[in-house]
Design a protein around this motif. Sequence first.
Motif, PDB file in Angstrom:
ATOM      1  N   LEU A 179       0.846  -1.198   0.000  1.00  0.00           N
ATOM      2  CA  LEU A 179       0.000   0.000   0.000  1.00  0.00           C
ATOM      3  C   LEU A 179       0.877   1.241   0.000  1.00  0.00           C
ATOM      4  CD1 LEU A 179      -2.406  -0.869   2.963  1.00  0.00           C
ATOM      5  CD2 LEU A 179      -3.016  -0.896   0.558  1.00  0.00           C
ATOM      6  N   GLY A 180       0.462   2.251  -0.773  1.00  0.00           N
ATOM      7  CA  GLY A 180       1.085   3.555  -0.678  1.00  0.00           C
ATOM      8  C   GLY A 180       0.527   4.274   0.540  1.00  0.00           C
ATOM      9  N   MET A 181       1.105   5.404   0.879  1.00  0.00           N
ATOM     10  CA  MET A 181       0.711   6.092   2.112  1.00  0.00           C
ATOM     11  C   MET A 181      -0.730   6.593   2.106  1.00  0.00           C
ATOM     12  SD  MET A 181       3.231   9.319   1.774  1.00  0.00           S
ATOM     13  CE  MET A 181       2.502  10.927   1.642  1.00  0.00           C
ATOM     14  N   ASN A 182      -1.349   6.760   0.960  1.00  0.00           N
ATOM     15  CA  ASN A 182      -2.729   7.225   0.904  1.00  0.00           C
ATOM     16  C   ASN A 182      -3.723   6.131   0.501  1.00  0.00           C
ATOM     17  OD1 ASN A 182      -1.942   9.927   1.519  1.00  0.00           O
ATOM     18  ND2 ASN A 182      -1.285  10.163  -0.588  1.00  0.00           N
ATOM     19  N   ASP A 183      -3.248   4.903   0.352  1.00  0.00           N
ATOM     20  CA  ASP A 183      -4.098   3.796  -0.084  1.00  0.00           C
ATOM     21  C   ASP A 183      -4.896   3.208   1.071  1.00  0.00           C
ATOM     22  OD1 ASP A 183      -3.054   4.082  -2.633  1.00  0.00           O
ATOM     23  OD2 ASP A 183      -1.562   2.487  -2.363  1.00  0.00           O
ATOM     24  N   THR A 184      -5.986   2.543   0.727  1.00  0.00           N
ATOM     25  CA  THR A 184      -6.788   1.840   1.715  1.00  0.00           C
ATOM     26  C   THR A 184      -6.731   0.346   1.437  1.00  0.00           C
ATOM     27  OG1 THR A 184      -8.775   2.138   0.382  1.00  0.00           O
ATOM     28  CG2 THR A 184      -8.368   3.763   2.103  1.00  0.00           C
ATOM     29  N   VAL A 185      -6.925  -0.423   2.485  1.00  0.00           N
ATOM     30  CA  VAL A 185      -6.867  -1.879   2.430  1.00  0.00           C
ATOM     31  C   VAL A 185      -7.999  -2.439   1.574  1.00  0.00           C
ATOM     32  CG1 VAL A 185      -7.248  -3.921   3.885  1.00  0.00           C
ATOM     33  CG2 VAL A 185      -5.712  -2.114   4.651  1.00  0.00           C
ATOM     34  N   ASN A 186      -7.663  -3.386   0.705  1.00  0.00           N
ATOM     35  CA  ASN A 186      -8.670  -4.190   0.011  1.00  0.00           C
ATOM     36  C   ASN A 186      -8.012  -5.521  -0.347  1.00  0.00           C
ATOM     37  OD1 ASN A 186      -7.786  -4.296  -2.902  1.00  0.00           O
ATOM     38  ND2 ASN A 186      -8.006  -2.071  -2.726  1.00  0.00           N
TER      39      ASN A 186
END
Length: 149
Positions: free
Chosen positions: A79-86
């Motif tokens: 994940l990048g720093m602005n990504d959310t888990v999926n």
Amino acid sequence: MNRLTKFAAGLALAMLFALVLPHGASAETIPMLKDLQQLSGNQLKVTYDQPVDGAKGIKPGNYWIQSLSETMPTGIATLGMNDTVNPGNALTADKVTITSADTTNTSFILTFKSVIPTGKSYKLIICYVTAPNAPPYSGDNGSRTFIGK
């Protein structure tokens, strides 16, 4: 308090727990991340507050590594720093191997195929892990930040 008021309060509390927790689950059946240690240049040790279902504990798809300094994940990060888990951005078997570290299934070793960069900040996120014989769980099991050593 009369009996009817006590009954109503008890019923309201029971309904609240039924809405918050998955069917058949209780707060005691949801293992939470207790500790995270970097053991070597490519290994992390995850410890839960109680035994977990072994198959869930070793499944890479239940773990995410978020970079806290990059918008696009590189190295061990998914994940990048602005990504959310999926489910599509969880760890995979081509990035990590996970093994049980003890006979009680409370600790697991994540061995990455690449080195954990020294000085970089990350967050380990864990979801969907249940206690042995517990019903499925669709929430998180905690997270912890760490800096590569």
